[in-house]
Design a protein around this motif. Structure first.
Motif, PDB file in Angstrom:
ATOM      1  N   LEU A 183       0.780  -1.264   0.194  1.00  0.00           N
ATOM      2  CA  LEU A 183      -0.058   0.004  -0.004  1.00  0.00           C
ATOM      3  C   LEU A 183       0.813   1.208  -0.041  1.00  0.00           C
ATOM      4  CD1 LEU A 183      -2.829   1.410   0.296  1.00  0.00           C
ATOM      5  CD2 LEU A 183      -2.531   1.284   2.839  1.00  0.00           C
ATOM      6  N   ALA A 184       0.709   2.178  -0.973  1.00  0.00           N
ATOM      7  CA  ALA A 184       1.616   3.445  -1.047  1.00  0.00           C
ATOM      8  C   ALA A 184       0.693   4.570  -0.975  1.00  0.00           C
ATOM      9  CB  ALA A 184       2.228   3.600  -2.311  1.00  0.00           C
ATOM     10  N   VAL A 185       1.022   5.241  -0.175  1.00  0.00           N
ATOM     11  CA  VAL A 185       0.169   6.525   0.269  1.00  0.00           C
ATOM     12  C   VAL A 185       1.012   7.754  -0.065  1.00  0.00           C
ATOM     13  CG1 VAL A 185      -1.137   8.034   1.857  1.00  0.00           C
ATOM     14  CG2 VAL A 185      -0.955   5.493   2.155  1.00  0.00           C
ATOM     15  N   ASP A 186       0.614   8.615  -1.236  1.00  0.00           N
ATOM     16  CA  ASP A 186       1.195  10.012  -1.661  1.00  0.00           C
ATOM     17  C   ASP A 186       0.839  11.096  -0.732  1.00  0.00           C
ATOM     18  OD1 ASP A 186       3.321  11.179  -3.016  1.00  0.00           O
ATOM     19  OD2 ASP A 186       2.333  11.060  -5.076  1.00  0.00           O
ATOM     20  N   GLU A 187       1.703  11.840  -1.054  1.00  0.00           N
ATOM     21  CA  GLU A 187       1.646  13.419  -0.314  1.00  0.00           C
ATOM     22  C   GLU A 187       1.077  13.117   1.181  1.00  0.00           C
ATOM     23  OE1 GLU A 187       2.269  15.999  -1.995  1.00  0.00           O
ATOM     24  OE2 GLU A 187       1.940  15.659  -3.899  1.00  0.00           O
ATOM     25  N   PHE A 188       1.935  12.464   1.728  1.00  0.00           N
ATOM     26  CA  PHE A 188       1.475  12.011   3.122  1.00  0.00           C
ATOM     27  C   PHE A 188       1.556  13.027   4.101  1.00  0.00           C
ATOM     28  CE2 PHE A 188       1.927   9.789   7.403  1.00  0.00           C
ATOM     29  CZ  PHE A 188       0.804   8.556   7.102  1.00  0.00           C
ATOM     30  N   GLN A 189       2.167  14.116   3.886  1.00  0.00           N
ATOM     31  CA  GLN A 189       2.178  15.277   4.608  1.00  0.00           C
ATOM     32  C   GLN A 189       0.957  16.039   4.911  1.00  0.00           C
ATOM     33  OE1 GLN A 189       3.826  15.270   1.756  1.00  0.00           O
ATOM     34  NE2 GLN A 189       2.831  17.002   0.551  1.00  0.00           N
ATOM     35  N   ASP A 190      -0.090  15.800   3.792  1.00  0.00           N
ATOM     36  CA  ASP A 190      -1.242  16.641   3.875  1.00  0.00           C
ATOM     37  C   ASP A 190      -2.205  15.691   4.390  1.00  0.00           C
ATOM     38  OD1 ASP A 190      -0.090  18.801   2.643  1.00  0.00           O
ATOM     39  OD2 ASP A 190      -0.343  17.899   0.566  1.00  0.00           O
ATOM     40  N   ILE A 191      -2.061  14.502   5.169  1.00  0.00           N
ATOM     41  CA  ILE A 191      -2.956  13.897   5.515  1.00  0.00           C
ATOM     42  C   ILE A 191      -3.886  14.242   7.065  1.00  0.00           C
ATOM     43  CG2 ILE A 191      -1.611  12.463   7.612  1.00  0.00           C
ATOM     44  CD1 ILE A 191      -2.598   9.947   5.844  1.00  0.00           C
ATOM     45  N   ASN A 192      -4.825  14.117   7.098  1.00  0.00           N
ATOM     46  CA  ASN A 192      -5.744  14.502   8.315  1.00  0.00           C
ATOM     47  C   ASN A 192      -5.935  13.379   9.628  1.00  0.00           C
ATOM     48  OD1 ASN A 192      -8.065  12.862   7.731  1.00  0.00           O
ATOM     49  ND2 ASN A 192      -8.733  15.005   6.493  1.00  0.00           N
ATOM     50  N   SER A 193      -6.312  13.567  10.437  1.00  0.00           N
ATOM     51  CA  SER A 193      -6.477  12.443  11.438  1.00  0.00           C
ATOM     52  C   SER A 193      -7.316  11.124  11.137  1.00  0.00           C
ATOM     53  CB  SER A 193      -7.090  12.986  12.917  1.00  0.00           C
ATOM     54  OG  SER A 193      -6.077  14.029  13.281  1.00  0.00           O
ATOM     55  N   MET A 194      -8.383  11.576  10.363  1.00  0.00           N
ATOM     56  CA  MET A 194      -9.144  10.434  10.010  1.00  0.00           C
ATOM     57  C   MET A 194      -8.809   9.660   8.963  1.00  0.00           C
ATOM     58  SD  MET A 194     -13.363  10.544   8.787  1.00  0.00           S
ATOM     59  CE  MET A 194     -13.764  11.304  10.298  1.00  0.00           C
ATOM     60  N   GLN A 195      -7.976  10.259   7.970  1.00  0.00           N
ATOM     61  CA  GLN A 195      -7.150   9.678   7.002  1.00  0.00           C
ATOM     62  C   GLN A 195      -6.170   8.711   7.556  1.00  0.00           C
ATOM     63  OE1 GLN A 195      -6.266  12.984   4.615  1.00  0.00           O
ATOM     64  NE2 GLN A 195      -7.667  12.776   3.341  1.00  0.00           N
ATOM     65  N   TYR A 196      -5.469   9.280   8.515  1.00  0.00           N
ATOM     66  CA  TYR A 196      -4.358   8.355   9.274  1.00  0.00           C
ATOM     67  C   TYR A 196      -4.996   7.125  10.044  1.00  0.00           C
ATOM     68  CZ  TYR A 196       0.006   8.123  11.900  1.00  0.00           C
ATOM     69  OH  TYR A 196       1.197   7.462  12.445  1.00  0.00           O
ATOM     70  N   GLN A 197      -6.105   7.408  10.498  1.00  0.00           N
ATOM     71  CA  GLN A 197      -6.903   6.057  10.942  1.00  0.00           C
ATOM     72  C   GLN A 197      -6.993   5.066   9.877  1.00  0.00           C
ATOM     73  OE1 GLN A 197     -10.216   6.822  13.742  1.00  0.00           O
ATOM     74  NE2 GLN A 197      -9.365   8.986  14.159  1.00  0.00           N
ATOM     75  N   LEU A 198      -7.603   5.578   8.737  1.00  0.00           N
ATOM     76  CA  LEU A 198      -7.782   4.570   7.564  1.00  0.00           C
ATOM     77  C   LEU A 198      -6.529   3.984   7.220  1.00  0.00           C
ATOM     78  CD1 LEU A 198      -9.827   3.717   5.564  1.00  0.00           C
ATOM     79  CD2 LEU A 198      -9.278   5.651   4.221  1.00  0.00           C
ATOM     80  N   VAL A 199      -5.307   4.741   7.439  1.00  0.00           N
ATOM     81  CA  VAL A 199      -4.107   4.034   6.817  1.00  0.00           C
ATOM     82  C   VAL A 199      -3.959   2.893   7.881  1.00  0.00           C
ATOM     83  CG1 VAL A 199      -1.633   4.317   6.845  1.00  0.00           C
ATOM     84  CG2 VAL A 199      -3.290   6.024   5.738  1.00  0.00           C
ATOM     85  N   HIS A 200      -4.115   3.211   9.099  1.00  0.00           N
ATOM     86  CA  HIS A 200      -3.983   2.252  10.170  1.00  0.00           C
ATOM     87  C   HIS A 200      -4.696   0.713   9.650  1.00  0.00           C
ATOM     88  CE1 HIS A 200      -1.483   3.099  13.675  1.00  0.00           C
ATOM     89  NE2 HIS A 200      -1.487   4.366  13.589  1.00  0.00           N
ATOM     90  N   LEU A 201      -5.964   0.932   9.476  1.00  0.00           N
ATOM     91  CA  LEU A 201      -6.827   0.096   9.172  1.00  0.00           C
ATOM     92  C   LEU A 201      -6.297  -0.778   7.896  1.00  0.00           C
ATOM     93  CD1 LEU A 201     -10.247   1.600  10.064  1.00  0.00           C
ATOM     94  CD2 LEU A 201      -9.130  -0.176  11.483  1.00  0.00           C
ATOM     95  N   LEU A 202      -6.222   0.002   6.842  1.00  0.00           N
ATOM     96  CA  LEU A 202      -5.703  -0.675   5.576  1.00  0.00           C
ATOM     97  C   LEU A 202      -4.484  -1.280   5.534  1.00  0.00           C
ATOM     98  CD1 LEU A 202      -7.256   2.135   2.914  1.00  0.00           C
ATOM     99  CD2 LEU A 202      -8.234  -0.105   3.691  1.00  0.00           C
ATOM    100  N   GLY A 203      -3.290  -0.621   6.282  1.00  0.00           N
ATOM    101  CA  GLY A 203      -2.105  -1.206   6.311  1.00  0.00           C
ATOM    102  C   GLY A 203      -1.672  -2.030   7.434  1.00  0.00           C
ATOM    103  N   LYS A 204      -2.549  -2.417   8.198  1.00  0.00           N
ATOM    104  CA  LYS A 204      -2.286  -3.352   9.039  1.00  0.00           C
ATOM    105  C   LYS A 204      -2.014  -4.892   8.323  1.00  0.00           C
ATOM    106  CE  LYS A 204      -4.279  -5.684  13.223  1.00  0.00           C
ATOM    107  NZ  LYS A 204      -5.601  -5.823  13.936  1.00  0.00           N
TER     108      LYS A 204
END
Length: 438
Positions: free
Chosen positions: A1-22
């Protein structure tokens, strides 16, 4: 899983990355020094949390092939004033003898005049705008190689008028999707209605924004659609609404059918957009910048090969890249935000003053403002000029202005300061004219 422009992420998106990236291999790509969307809810601290939260290995790409060493080192010395910074030591592959120029003007008129004169010099020079003399330039850039960047739209609009008056080709971009800006919203809404003729929300928006129906009229009309199990084109509806509203619906129905027929029969999206513009958007009521945006919309529709979805997605999801790409043989007049991701051989940063950049208010995030200035500086490939004025008209009053603190934060090793010598003819400029332009 690759997430581009990670510096612009918000808290909800960060939680989503946690779920998808587990349990997955996860790659986060970004540059915290270019995090400029805090006003949209982005949180740059999440970028720095990633390494600990995911036990990640950090890989820094330090080779820079865009900017000269003076520009890159100067920008790095600025961004190092931030507490939240990558502190990466970027290495420029391009060497240059040109320092960053910091130029002080007496007033906005002189600031604009200086920029116009410099543009003339960079493109080979025909006649100096301030002296009237012909210039011999060592440069041979095109207009499209030059960008003027600014923090606030009021600065850009004033410069836009000056460039038009001088005859220099220019286009104005603030990064706003054209389809979200009146009067061009009607284009997107009609095309979406062609795609989804039963969408009540789109229909409501058109009736409100174009035909100026009030909420009571819209609600009553939508209830009639449900009651009679019909659509916008149903004849039964004519018995339930007033004559003026019937005329509005007939008008909308006719333009809808014309657009739909053009797209369905020949995939002629350009003709459909032209038809919508001719019907709803009168050229004589458009400002110069709106006329250029209309031209841009027509160009994009011609490139979309008749595909509505492609056209709409391009404008909604990627307004920044489009505004920099179109009208290449024109000077690019862009907000800092709109310039992100783009690059130009010659860059001017205009109105580099306290209160403009950084904006000064109670909730100002100075680290984000500094990142914005850093982004603007690093758009430059060959030469960068930062221009500021000693006074400016703001909120209808003339104010004394101080240079932006960001200029002083650039290491003296990479910046050269100068003032524009006041010309006696400028004293004769009518103050009302200056107010009108700036």
């Amino acid at each position: 899983l690759a997430v581009d422009e990670f510096q612009d992420i918000n808290s909800m998106q960060y939680q989503l990355v946690h779920l998808l990236g587990k349990g997955q291999n996860l790659l986060a790509i970004g540059d915290a020094d270019q995090a400029i969307y805090g006003f949209r809810g982005s949180n740059v601290s999440l970028f720095f949390r990633f390494e600990d939260d995911f036990n990640a290995r950090s890989i820094s790409l330090k080779q820079n092939y865009r900017s000269t060493d003076s520009i890159l080192n100067g920008a790095s010395s600025l961004i190092n004033h931030n507490n939240q910074s990558t502190n990466n030591k970027l290495i420029a592959q391009k060497k240059s003898q040109h320092h960053i120029a910091s130029v002080e003007a007496d007033n906005p008129y002189r600031e604009a005049d200086y920029i116009l004169d410099q543009i003339n010099r960079y493109v080979g020079g025909t006649e100096s705008l301030t002296t009237g003399k012909h210039t011999n330039s060592e440069y041979s850039y095109s207009f499209g190689d030059i960008a003027i960047l600014f923090r606030t739209n009021s600065v850009g609009e004033a410069l836009f008028k000056s460039l038009l008056k001088s005859g220099i080709p220019v286009h104005f971009g603030d990064g706003t999707s054209f389809l979200n800006e009146p009067p061009f919203t009607i284009i997107g809404n009609i095309l979406r209605l062609v795609q989804q003729p039963d969408d009540r929300l789109i229909l409501s928006n058109i009736l409100k924004e174009v035909y100026e129906w009030n909420q009571k009229q819209i609600t009553s009309f939508l209830q009639s659609l449900t009651k009679f199990h019909t659509t916008l084109f149903g004849e039964t509806l004519k018995e339930t609404i007033s004559q003026p509203l019937q005329e509005d619906l007939t008008d909308l129905s006719n333009i809808y059918k014309k657009a739909a027929e053009l797209i369905d029969s020949n995939q002629q999206l350009f003709d459909a957009v032209t038809t919508i513009c001719d019907h709803f958007i009168e050229d004589d009521k458009l400002s110069k910048s709106q006329q250029l945006k209309k031209e841009t919309l027509l160009e994009l529709s011609a490139e979309s090969a008749g595909e509505i979805s492609r056209f709409l997605k391009q404008l909604q999801l990627n307004p920044y890249a489009d505004v920099g790409r179109l009208k290449k043989q024109a000077v690019h007049l862009l907000t800092f935000h709109a310039a992100k991701g783009l690059e130009f051989p010659i860059v001017f940063i205009a109105a580099a003053e306290e209160g403009v950049t950084p904006i000064l208010r109670e909730d100002t995030d100075f680290e984000e403002e500094r990142r914005l200035f850093y982004v603007a500086m690093t758009r430059a490939e060959d030469e960068l000029q930062i221009v500021h004025s000693k006074e400016r008209w703001r909120f209808g009053e003339k104010e004394s202005m101080k240079p932006s603190r960001f200029i002083d934060e650039i290491s003296e090793d990479y910046i050269k300061r100068q003032s524009i010598i006041e010309n006696s003819s400028d004293d004769e400029q009518n103050e009302d004219e200056q107010l009108g332009l700036f």
